[in-house]
Design a protein around this motif. Structure first.
Motif, PDB file in Angstrom:
ATOM      1  N   ASP A  87       8.367  -0.287 -11.992  1.00 44.01           N
ATOM      2  CA  ASP A  87       9.241   0.848 -12.184  1.00 44.01           C
ATOM      3  C   ASP A  87       9.006   1.972 -11.403  1.00 44.01           C
ATOM      4  O   ASP A  87       7.867   1.862 -10.686  1.00 44.01           O
ATOM      5  CB  ASP A  87       9.158   1.594 -13.603  1.00 44.01           C
ATOM      6  CG  ASP A  87       7.663   2.037 -14.018  1.00 44.01           C
ATOM      7  OD1 ASP A  87       7.445   3.080 -13.840  1.00 44.01           O
ATOM      8  OD2 ASP A  87       7.072   1.044 -14.622  1.00 44.01           O
ATOM      9  N   ASP A  88       9.725   2.932 -10.967  1.00 42.88           N
ATOM     10  CA  ASP A  88       9.539   3.805  -9.888  1.00 42.88           C
ATOM     11  C   ASP A  88       8.116   4.606 -10.022  1.00 42.88           C
ATOM     12  O   ASP A  88       7.531   4.742  -9.197  1.00 42.88           O
ATOM     13  CB  ASP A  88      10.732   5.036  -9.898  1.00 42.88           C
ATOM     14  CG  ASP A  88      11.766   4.486  -9.478  1.00 42.88           C
ATOM     15  OD1 ASP A  88      11.799   3.287  -9.025  1.00 42.88           O
ATOM     16  OD2 ASP A  88      12.893   4.987  -9.534  1.00 42.88           O
ATOM     17  N   ALA A  89       7.770   5.185 -11.231  1.00 44.84           N
ATOM     18  CA  ALA A  89       6.767   5.916 -11.495  1.00 44.84           C
ATOM     19  C   ALA A  89       5.220   5.087 -11.371  1.00 44.84           C
ATOM     20  O   ALA A  89       4.598   5.728 -10.641  1.00 44.84           O
ATOM     21  CB  ALA A  89       6.568   6.403 -12.783  1.00 44.84           C
ATOM     22  N   ALA A  90       5.243   3.781 -11.659  1.00 46.11           N
ATOM     23  CA  ALA A  90       4.122   3.031 -11.227  1.00 46.11           C
ATOM     24  C   ALA A  90       4.210   2.851  -9.859  1.00 46.11           C
ATOM     25  O   ALA A  90       3.120   2.868  -9.255  1.00 46.11           O
ATOM     26  CB  ALA A  90       4.259   1.684 -12.266  1.00 46.11           C
ATOM     27  N   VAL A  91       5.087   2.450  -9.271  1.00 49.24           N
ATOM     28  CA  VAL A  91       5.006   2.318  -7.884  1.00 49.24           C
ATOM     29  C   VAL A  91       4.418   3.424  -6.955  1.00 49.24           C
ATOM     30  O   VAL A  91       3.528   3.278  -6.306  1.00 49.24           O
ATOM     31  CB  VAL A  91       6.497   1.947  -7.026  1.00 49.24           C
ATOM     32  CG1 VAL A  91       6.221   1.665  -5.673  1.00 49.24           C
ATOM     33  CG2 VAL A  91       6.918   0.399  -7.831  1.00 49.24           C
ATOM     34  N   PHE A  92       5.071   4.623  -7.260  1.00 47.06           N
ATOM     35  CA  PHE A  92       4.582   5.875  -6.401  1.00 47.06           C
ATOM     36  C   PHE A  92       3.223   6.441  -6.896  1.00 47.06           C
ATOM     37  O   PHE A  92       2.419   7.051  -6.004  1.00 47.06           O
ATOM     38  CB  PHE A  92       5.703   6.819  -6.654  1.00 47.06           C
ATOM     39  CG  PHE A  92       6.867   6.405  -5.622  1.00 47.06           C
ATOM     40  CD1 PHE A  92       6.693   6.586  -4.181  1.00 47.06           C
ATOM     41  CD2 PHE A  92       7.920   6.063  -6.156  1.00 47.06           C
ATOM     42  CE1 PHE A  92       7.929   6.063  -3.543  1.00 47.06           C
ATOM     43  CE2 PHE A  92       9.137   5.570  -5.632  1.00 47.06           C
ATOM     44  CZ  PHE A  92       9.235   5.611  -4.260  1.00 47.06           C
ATOM     45  N   ALA A  93       2.875   6.059  -8.320  1.00 49.75           N
ATOM     46  CA  ALA A  93       1.536   6.348  -8.870  1.00 49.75           C
ATOM     47  C   ALA A  93       0.290   5.487  -7.853  1.00 49.75           C
ATOM     48  O   ALA A  93      -0.530   5.940  -7.564  1.00 49.75           O
ATOM     49  CB  ALA A  93       1.561   6.198 -10.360  1.00 49.75           C
ATOM     50  N   ALA A  94       0.703   4.199  -7.787  1.00 51.27           N
ATOM     51  CA  ALA A  94      -0.243   3.379  -7.192  1.00 51.27           C
ATOM     52  C   ALA A  94      -0.273   3.803  -5.485  1.00 51.27           C
ATOM     53  O   ALA A  94      -1.453   3.872  -4.979  1.00 51.27           O
ATOM     54  CB  ALA A  94       0.511   1.893  -7.380  1.00 51.27           C
ATOM     55  N   MET A  95       1.043   4.281  -5.117  1.00 53.09           N
ATOM     56  CA  MET A  95       0.837   4.662  -3.491  1.00 53.09           C
ATOM     57  C   MET A  95       0.067   5.740  -3.354  1.00 53.09           C
ATOM     58  O   MET A  95      -0.656   5.901  -2.402  1.00 53.09           O
ATOM     59  CB  MET A  95       2.284   4.814  -2.989  1.00 53.09           C
ATOM     60  CG  MET A  95       3.136   3.433  -3.085  1.00 53.09           C
ATOM     61  SD  MET A  95       4.893   3.726  -2.563  1.00 53.09           S
ATOM     62  CE  MET A  95       4.614   4.692  -0.991  1.00 53.09           C
ATOM     63  N   ARG A  96       0.245   6.729  -4.221  1.00 53.14           N
ATOM     64  CA  ARG A  96      -0.375   7.938  -4.117  1.00 53.14           C
ATOM     65  C   ARG A  96      -2.044   7.928  -4.443  1.00 53.14           C
ATOM     66  O   ARG A  96      -2.718   8.533  -3.787  1.00 53.14           O
ATOM     67  CB  ARG A  96       0.007   9.224  -5.151  1.00 53.14           C
ATOM     68  CG  ARG A  96       1.323   9.838  -4.805  1.00 53.14           C
ATOM     69  CD  ARG A  96       1.407  10.871  -5.560  1.00 53.14           C
ATOM     70  NE  ARG A  96       2.174  10.476  -7.019  1.00 53.14           N
ATOM     71  CZ  ARG A  96       3.259  10.184  -7.107  1.00 53.14           C
ATOM     72  NH1 ARG A  96       4.385  10.381  -6.205  1.00 53.14           N
ATOM     73  NH2 ARG A  96       3.693   9.879  -8.377  1.00 53.14           N
ATOM     74  N   ALA A  97      -2.173   6.771  -5.160  1.00 51.77           N
ATOM     75  CA  ALA A  97      -3.876   6.530  -5.479  1.00 51.77           C
ATOM     76  C   ALA A  97      -4.504   5.898  -4.322  1.00 51.77           C
ATOM     77  O   ALA A  97      -5.573   6.206  -4.206  1.00 51.77           O
ATOM     78  CB  ALA A  97      -3.928   5.766  -6.678  1.00 51.77           C
ATOM     79  N   GLY A  98      -3.411   5.462  -3.324  1.00 53.24           N
ATOM     80  CA  GLY A  98      -4.144   5.017  -2.270  1.00 53.24           C
ATOM     81  C   GLY A  98      -3.705   3.478  -2.006  1.00 53.24           C
ATOM     82  O   GLY A  98      -4.596   2.918  -1.121  1.00 53.24           O
ATOM     83  N   ALA A  99      -3.142   2.512  -2.795  1.00 50.83           N
ATOM     84  CA  ALA A  99      -2.723   1.292  -2.623  1.00 50.83           C
ATOM     85  C   ALA A  99      -2.205   1.098  -1.340  1.00 50.83           C
ATOM     86  O   ALA A  99      -1.235   1.801  -1.004  1.00 50.83           O
ATOM     87  CB  ALA A  99      -2.161   0.729  -3.944  1.00 50.83           C
ATOM     88  N   ARG A 100      -2.333   0.101  -0.743  1.00 47.59           N
ATOM     89  CA  ARG A 100      -1.862  -0.273   0.657  1.00 47.59           C
ATOM     90  C   ARG A 100      -0.732  -1.308   0.511  1.00 47.59           C
ATOM     91  O   ARG A 100       0.104  -1.487   1.112  1.00 47.59           O
ATOM     92  CB  ARG A 100      -3.006  -0.793   1.449  1.00 47.59           C
ATOM     93  CG  ARG A 100      -2.389  -0.922   2.953  1.00 47.59           C
ATOM     94  CD  ARG A 100      -3.686  -0.984   3.951  1.00 47.59           C
ATOM     95  NE  ARG A 100      -4.411  -0.150   4.277  1.00 47.59           N
ATOM     96  CZ  ARG A 100      -5.926  -0.215   4.401  1.00 47.59           C
ATOM     97  NH1 ARG A 100      -5.953  -1.495   4.954  1.00 47.59           N
ATOM     98  NH2 ARG A 100      -6.624   0.757   4.349  1.00 47.59           N
ATOM     99  N   GLY A 101      -0.557  -1.871  -0.726  1.00 51.72           N
ATOM    100  CA  GLY A 101       0.365  -3.001  -0.936  1.00 51.72           C
ATOM    101  C   GLY A 101       0.846  -2.884  -2.595  1.00 51.72           C
ATOM    102  O   GLY A 101      -0.146  -2.772  -3.356  1.00 51.72           O
ATOM    103  N   TYR A 102       2.059  -3.585  -2.645  1.00 54.08           N
ATOM    104  CA  TYR A 102       2.549  -3.499  -4.017  1.00 54.08           C
ATOM    105  C   TYR A 102       3.296  -4.578  -4.001  1.00 54.08           C
ATOM    106  O   TYR A 102       4.402  -5.005  -3.440  1.00 54.08           O
ATOM    107  CB  TYR A 102       3.106  -2.433  -4.353  1.00 54.08           C
ATOM    108  CG  TYR A 102       3.170  -1.891  -5.876  1.00 54.08           C
ATOM    109  CD1 TYR A 102       2.649  -0.909  -6.498  1.00 54.08           C
ATOM    110  CD2 TYR A 102       4.251  -2.837  -6.788  1.00 54.08           C
ATOM    111  CE1 TYR A 102       3.041  -0.556  -7.941  1.00 54.08           C
ATOM    112  CE2 TYR A 102       4.286  -2.471  -8.035  1.00 54.08           C
ATOM    113  CZ  TYR A 102       3.912  -1.423  -8.633  1.00 54.08           C
ATOM    114  OH  TYR A 102       3.920  -1.344  -9.922  1.00 54.08           O
TER     115      TYR A 102
END
Length: 228
Positions: A95-110
């Motif tokens: 879902d959108d929230a999980a994707v962007f939460a991971a990106m903001r946390a610094g994940a480089r890929g999803y």
């Protein structure tokens, strides 16, 4: 574009609470030239500790794991401490929230767990090379998110005193979500959501959740989710 194998094998840590999935992914990594399985972790807290000790090149991180330290928080701690070269999120959550939460946390890929083994291996190599990678379904979701009216800077500008996480919580509150739903959407514990709600009320100098929702809706938050 294929990333060339490094001179030394990429050292990979798997962080996932499902033993069968860890076992399968571990075999894939062990059988792939240019990759080596360094360690496994069954919780976010364990992943943080393992990375601090072993300093892997890549952490393959699930989001939903037991305990207070979920995959997003573990990613944030690992990135902030620079104890891994890169974090690749590999999860069932799309879902959108999980994707962007991971990106903001610094994940480089999803990427999603349904991805082909070759695609997962390629994603590991891409993030290790310092690039970002997202599966096709995730990329499409990102495009839809940014094409919706009211996303992005406008919402944060309305409440500059709130953190990115608090803004996410407030947006979902304005959409009518309760704490349990917010927790599921943002991959958080309900205790963390309650703490964020309390912080929102304090920062906005409000006395109730209803006041916060009214203020948020006046600023345009929650509209897209309501219209769904």
């Amino acid at each position: 574009m294929t990333v060339d194998d490094p001179a030394e094998p990429l050292r990979v840590v798997i962080a996932d609470d499902h033993p069968l999935f860890r076992d399968g992914l571990g075999r894939l990594i062990a059988d792939t030239s240019g990759l080596t399985l360094l360690a496994e972790a069954s919780s976010g807290e364990e992943a943080v500790d393992v990375c601090a000790r072993l300093l892997p090149d890549v952490v393959v991180m699930d989001l939903r794991m037991p305990g207070e330290v979920d995959g997003v928080e573990a990613t944030r701690r690992i990135v902030n401490a620079a104890t891994a070269g890169a974090v690749l999120v590999l999860t069932m959550v799309d879902d959108d929230a999980a994707v962007f939460a991971a990106m903001r946390a610094g994940a480089r890929g999803y990427a999603l767990k349904g991805s082909a083994g070759a695609d997962i291996v390629e994603s590991i190599r891409v993030v290790a090379a310092g690039k970002a990678v997202f599966g096709a379904s995730i990329a499409a979701r990102m495009n839809r998110y940014f094409s919706r009216p009211g996303q992005g800077a406008g919402k944060s500008a309305a409440f500059p005193q709130l953190s990115a996480r608090e803004l996410e919580v407030l947006d979902l509150m304005a959409a009518g979500a309760g704490n349990a739903v917010i927790a599921a959407n943002l991959v958080l514990s309900e205790k963390t959501v309650r703490n964020n709600v309390s912080s929102i009320l304090t920062k906005l100098q409000l006395t109730s959740r209803a006041e916060a929702i009214a203020r948020a809706r006046d600023a345009g938050l929650g509209v897209n989710e309501q219209e769904g």
